[in-house]
Write a protein that holds these residues in place. Sequence first.
Motif, short mmCIF file in Angstrom:
data_model
loop_
_atom_site.label_atom_id
_atom_site.label_comp_id
_atom_site.label_asym_id
_atom_site.label_seq_id
_atom_site.Cartn_x
_atom_site.Cartn_y
_atom_site.Cartn_z
N ARG A 160 0.82 -1.21 0.00
CA ARG A 160 0.00 0.00 0.00
C ARG A 160 0.86 1.26 0.00
O ARG A 160 0.52 2.26 -0.65
CB ARG A 160 -0.94 0.00 1.21
N ASP B 36 -8.41 14.73 -2.36
CA ASP B 36 -9.64 13.98 -2.55
C ASP B 36 -10.11 14.11 -3.99
O ASP B 36 -9.98 15.15 -4.62
CB ASP B 36 -10.73 14.51 -1.60
N SER C 288 -17.25 6.25 -5.59
CA SER C 288 -16.12 5.53 -6.19
C SER C 288 -16.16 5.69 -7.70
O SER C 288 -17.17 5.43 -8.34
CB SER C 288 -16.20 4.04 -5.82
N LYS D 213 -8.74 3.49 -0.53
CA LYS D 213 -9.77 2.48 -0.31
C LYS D 213 -9.84 1.46 -1.44
O LYS D 213 -10.41 0.38 -1.28
CB LYS D 213 -11.14 3.13 -0.14
#
Length: 265
Positions: free
Chosen positions: A101, A144, A213, A229
């Motif tokens: 990750r 974001d 998403s 995520k």
Amino acid sequence: QGANRKALDPLLCLFCLRDETLTLEHVVPDWIGELFDDVGPIGHAVVRRTGTHLFIKDSIKQEVRVPCKDCNSGWMSRLEKRVKRKLGPMIFNGQPTKLDRSAQSLFATWAVKTAMMHNAILEPPSLVPDSELHVLYKRGEPGDGYFVTIGRREATATSLPASLVNLFVRTAKYHAKVPGSRFSIAGEMNTFVLGIGFVVFEVARGLDIPGVSLYLESDDVRTPIWPPKLQRASLSWPKGAPYVMNERADLDALLRDKVERRKRS
């Protein structure tokens, strides 16, 4: 607009927002050129509904005056050094690599930073708003709404040097799932595609809707590495079919023609 703000205040670093003398930063990081004996001209394409604009640059060493000295020699330099160690072998010879990750986040941050540098040489409308540069600086990762994927490129290490590095802005179809609902959102958005050697990244600045998403067309040949995520605990690269750059054939023809004309002159 971002372009106007930069023109009015040429000393403003859009990353740290300090009034400092701006320095030159490579659009394609300098260490990539060092991997190959001859990268050749760099192919660029802007693909929009109004048509495809193809252009080439003679050198991989193209620079833009965007960051200040502290940003350029500080966090940006450290980012390149960290990415080079892992991404270099993947680019040069397609070395199979496992990405945890942390590595996925590192690559996503680098891809977004590279998209921001490429954005500086494009005509409006911009793919990346000026305000996003400060978000990247402040957070140390994409803001974001970004969606970044990695894939295996169709190119090979023995292909035409002009094909080793291509940069595109294309219009991609997307769909977005709305949490807690049967409904989804569909549309088109501009994305940045960076193909280097065996590796291809695609960067999309998605929808600023919390919890939504985003998915791009042809996601079966690319794997999301951002947002977190969507990351996998361990991602094996390469995976799946190669990502085919449809625009690349036109760029290769353009670049071959330029090479031939140079030989005749």
